[in-house]
Scaffold this motif. Sequence first.
Motif, PDB file in Angstrom:
ATOM      1  N   ASN A   4      15.221  29.255  48.072  1.00 35.26           N
ATOM      2  CA  ASN A   4      15.749  30.294  48.932  1.00 35.26           C
ATOM      3  C   ASN A   4      14.718  31.387  49.158  1.00 35.26           C
ATOM      4  O   ASN A   4      13.860  31.639  48.321  1.00 35.26           O
ATOM      5  N   SER A   5      14.840  32.044  50.298  1.00 35.35           N
ATOM      6  CA  SER A   5      13.859  33.059  50.657  1.00 35.35           C
ATOM      7  C   SER A   5      14.319  34.473  50.329  1.00 35.35           C
ATOM      8  O   SER A   5      13.592  35.417  50.544  1.00 35.35           O
ATOM      9  N   VAL A   6      15.548  34.637  49.847  1.00 38.20           N
ATOM     10  CA  VAL A   6      16.067  35.967  49.575  1.00 38.20           C
ATOM     11  C   VAL A   6      16.211  36.169  48.079  1.00 38.20           C
ATOM     12  O   VAL A   6      16.776  35.334  47.388  1.00 38.20           O
ATOM     13  N   VAL A   7      15.689  37.265  47.564  1.00 38.90           N
ATOM     14  CA  VAL A   7      15.838  37.595  46.148  1.00 38.90           C
ATOM     15  C   VAL A   7      16.612  38.903  46.056  1.00 38.90           C
ATOM     16  O   VAL A   7      16.242  39.896  46.668  1.00 38.90           O
ATOM     17  N   VAL A   8      17.715  38.922  45.318  1.00 36.91           N
ATOM     18  CA  VAL A   8      18.515  40.136  45.200  1.00 36.91           C
ATOM     19  C   VAL A   8      18.779  40.419  43.735  1.00 36.91           C
ATOM     20  O   VAL A   8      18.643  39.548  42.887  1.00 36.91           O
ATOM     21  N   GLN A   9      19.170  41.665  43.443  1.00 36.94           N
ATOM     22  CA  GLN A   9      19.553  42.050  42.091  1.00 36.94           C
ATOM     23  C   GLN A   9      21.025  41.738  41.897  1.00 36.94           C
ATOM     24  O   GLN A   9      21.870  42.245  42.614  1.00 36.94           O
ATOM     25  N   ARG A  10      21.364  40.860  40.933  1.00 35.45           N
ATOM     26  CA  ARG A  10      22.743  40.436  40.690  1.00 35.45           C
ATOM     27  C   ARG A  10      23.431  41.408  39.737  1.00 35.45           C
ATOM     28  O   ARG A  10      22.886  41.764  38.702  1.00 35.45           O
ATOM     29  N   ARG A  11      24.653  41.833  40.088  1.00 33.38           N
ATOM     30  CA  ARG A  11      25.420  42.691  39.195  1.00 33.38           C
ATOM     31  C   ARG A  11      25.929  41.890  38.010  1.00 33.38           C
ATOM     32  O   ARG A  11      25.945  40.671  38.022  1.00 33.38           O
ATOM     33  N   SER A  12      26.364  42.583  36.992  1.00 34.92           N
ATOM     34  CA  SER A  12      26.898  41.894  35.826  1.00 34.92           C
ATOM     35  C   SER A  12      28.112  41.077  36.228  1.00 34.92           C
ATOM     36  O   SER A  12      28.911  41.483  37.063  1.00 34.92           O
ATOM     37  N   LYS A  13      28.255  39.912  35.588  1.00 39.60           N
ATOM     38  CA  LYS A  13      29.309  38.964  35.946  1.00 39.60           C
ATOM     39  C   LYS A  13      30.555  39.263  35.105  1.00 39.60           C
ATOM     40  O   LYS A  13      30.880  38.571  34.164  1.00 39.60           O
ATOM     41  N   ASN A  14      31.269  40.333  35.455  1.00 42.21           N
ATOM     42  CA  ASN A  14      32.441  40.675  34.680  1.00 42.21           C
ATOM     43  C   ASN A  14      33.699  40.107  35.319  1.00 42.21           C
ATOM     44  O   ASN A  14      33.669  39.559  36.409  1.00 42.21           O
ATOM     45  N   LYS A  15      34.818  40.280  34.625  1.00 36.50           N
ATOM     46  CA  LYS A  15      36.070  39.666  35.067  1.00 36.50           C
ATOM     47  C   LYS A  15      36.520  40.205  36.411  1.00 36.50           C
ATOM     48  O   LYS A  15      36.940  39.449  37.290  1.00 36.50           O
ATOM     49  N   SER A  16      36.427  41.528  36.588  1.00 36.63           N
ATOM     50  CA  SER A  16      36.893  42.094  37.846  1.00 36.63           C
ATOM     51  C   SER A  16      36.066  41.597  39.013  1.00 36.63           C
ATOM     52  O   SER A  16      36.571  41.396  40.117  1.00 36.63           O
ATOM     53  N   TYR A  17      34.772  41.410  38.774  1.00 29.48           N
ATOM     54  CA  TYR A  17      33.917  40.888  39.843  1.00 29.48           C
ATOM     55  C   TYR A  17      34.320  39.472  40.215  1.00 29.48           C
ATOM     56  O   TYR A  17      34.416  39.127  41.375  1.00 29.48           O
TER      57      TYR A  17
ATOM     58  N   LEU B 157      21.619  28.617  54.574  1.00 30.00           N
ATOM     59  CA  LEU B 157      21.140  28.274  53.241  1.00 30.00           C
ATOM     60  C   LEU B 157      20.017  29.212  52.795  1.00 30.00           C
ATOM     61  O   LEU B 157      19.960  29.621  51.634  1.00 30.00           O
ATOM     62  N   HIS B 158      19.137  29.572  53.717  1.00 30.26           N
ATOM     63  CA  HIS B 158      18.024  30.456  53.367  1.00 30.26           C
ATOM     64  C   HIS B 158      18.483  31.893  53.163  1.00 30.26           C
ATOM     65  O   HIS B 158      17.757  32.697  52.567  1.00 30.26           O
ATOM     66  N   SER B 159      19.661  32.240  53.692  1.00 29.17           N
ATOM     67  CA  SER B 159      20.151  33.609  53.548  1.00 29.17           C
ATOM     68  C   SER B 159      20.773  33.854  52.175  1.00 29.17           C
ATOM     69  O   SER B 159      21.022  35.003  51.810  1.00 29.17           O
ATOM     70  N   LEU B 160      21.039  32.794  51.422  1.00 25.38           N
ATOM     71  CA  LEU B 160      21.708  32.951  50.133  1.00 25.38           C
ATOM     72  C   LEU B 160      20.755  33.486  49.073  1.00 25.38           C
ATOM     73  O   LEU B 160      19.577  33.112  49.036  1.00 25.38           O
ATOM     74  N   PRO B 161      21.252  34.344  48.184  1.00 25.87           N
ATOM     75  CA  PRO B 161      20.434  34.768  47.042  1.00 25.87           C
ATOM     76  C   PRO B 161      20.054  33.558  46.188  1.00 25.87           C
ATOM     77  O   PRO B 161      20.748  32.536  46.191  1.00 25.87           O
ATOM     78  N   THR B 162      18.983  33.686  45.449  1.00 20.34           N
ATOM     79  CA  THR B 162      18.459  32.544  44.698  1.00 20.34           C
ATOM     80  C   THR B 162      19.411  32.051  43.615  1.00 20.34           C
ATOM     81  O   THR B 162      19.308  30.905  43.176  1.00 20.34           O
ATOM     82  N   ASP B 163      20.321  32.895  43.168  1.00 22.03           N
ATOM     83  CA  ASP B 163      21.246  32.482  42.113  1.00 22.03           C
ATOM     84  C   ASP B 163      22.386  31.604  42.623  1.00 22.03           C
ATOM     85  O   ASP B 163      23.164  31.096  41.827  1.00 22.03           O
ATOM     86  N   PHE B 164      22.490  31.462  43.933  1.00 24.14           N
ATOM     87  CA  PHE B 164      23.598  30.701  44.505  1.00 24.14           C
ATOM     88  C   PHE B 164      23.139  29.336  45.005  1.00 24.14           C
ATOM     89  O   PHE B 164      22.076  29.221  45.631  1.00 24.14           O
ATOM     90  N   ILE B 165      23.933  28.324  44.727  1.00 19.56           N
ATOM     91  CA  ILE B 165      23.692  26.965  45.209  1.00 19.56           C
ATOM     92  C   ILE B 165      24.828  26.603  46.159  1.00 19.56           C
ATOM     93  O   ILE B 165      26.004  26.820  45.846  1.00 19.56           O
ATOM     94  N   CYS B 166      24.486  26.050  47.293  1.00 20.08           N
ATOM     95  CA  CYS B 166      25.486  25.721  48.307  1.00 20.08           C
ATOM     96  C   CYS B 166      25.764  24.219  48.307  1.00 20.08           C
ATOM     97  O   CYS B 166      24.900  23.413  48.654  1.00 20.08           O
TER      98      CYS B 166
END
Length: 368
Positions: A14-27, A182-191
């Motif tokens: 992927n071409s987009v790198v973003v800062q991922r928030r903590s993976k909490n329950k509410s999220y 597909l290229h717009s997705l952050p690197t942590d996501f798989i489609c």
Amino acid sequence: MERPHNSVVRTPINSVVVQRRSKNKSYRQSYRSCLGAASRLGLTPALTARRLNSSRRAPKSHNITEKVNPEHLALLMKMEWKLSYVTPLYQFKHTQLKSYSRQLSAFIAAEKQQGLAVEVEGSQSAFRVSFSVVHGMMATEDDAETVLIQINSKPLFAGQDEPQRSVWSGWLTCINGNSDYLHSLPTDFICLPLFGSSGPEVLTSLVKSWFQQMFDCCFGPLEISHTSLQWLVALWTNCHTESSIQHLKMIWTLPVVPPLQITYTVNPQDAWELWSSVRKDPQEQSKGGDAVEEGGNIDIEEVTRFMQGLKSHFYRHFRLDLSAGSLKQVSTALGSAKYNGRVKISNSRYMITTLTLLTECALLKMPV
């Protein structure tokens, strides 16, 4: 047993790198509700406002038997599959499939202990889950490799030497996925937007629930629209000279009281001749200046003319106008598809063509 492979994860770069928030329950809860998901994934409204392609490449024969495990291919072609769409999976790793197998097995066992009725045709012993990569089931470098899921078990009082049998199967795939999306997705996501399942609905629900908890995704039903079914009629008919479609069978419903269901079966040679008569000349296709590949493209106008020809022929004989109704099912020797999202693929050579269209349908149906 999983086949060894060289890459750490066979997923698109992927071409987009973003800062991922903590993976909490509410999220997780807010994500699965699909509220605000587009902004979290870094997408723009333009990417979520796509329409079904009005032009696509003519089907080509793909000899995937040389690349795909024969057992996997036989399973994919053996059953009728119920389709769903699934939003991108957060931190899904193709290298962790053995771990996922254990975790999903434990999840089903825990649900069963809590009293959930997960028995299949009588009392069952423990369910054993296996995840595996279907190597070779991809069309571009952007596509993540297909994942196959199988759940095996055996009756509680079966003999010790009696082998386990498959009680549920499913898969996730992305074939020729929209590259911009597909290229717009952050690197942590798989489609892997297209999900097929075959087996008891209670097991399907458990598998979906586990995925939602593990990978912050959500599922939804995937109907195959009237327009998409017409595309399959044209695409499969276009394959007739290389792989005989043997028959073209369509089921239509007309909005009368009571509703009228019509089964319309067309001789394959007649369907081919009509299709050939509405196809554009290759020179006409290349007016834009680009070279036309062998087989060319198929435009929605050609599909519309083909369907109109079929409906006109039916009207001449039976004085019933199918244009007033909806196409609900289509089948040939290459496969079958129903409006309610059930498909069966019967010819491996054109599996890529069929899954490409269905992947597109899944991406368009997603809320993000």
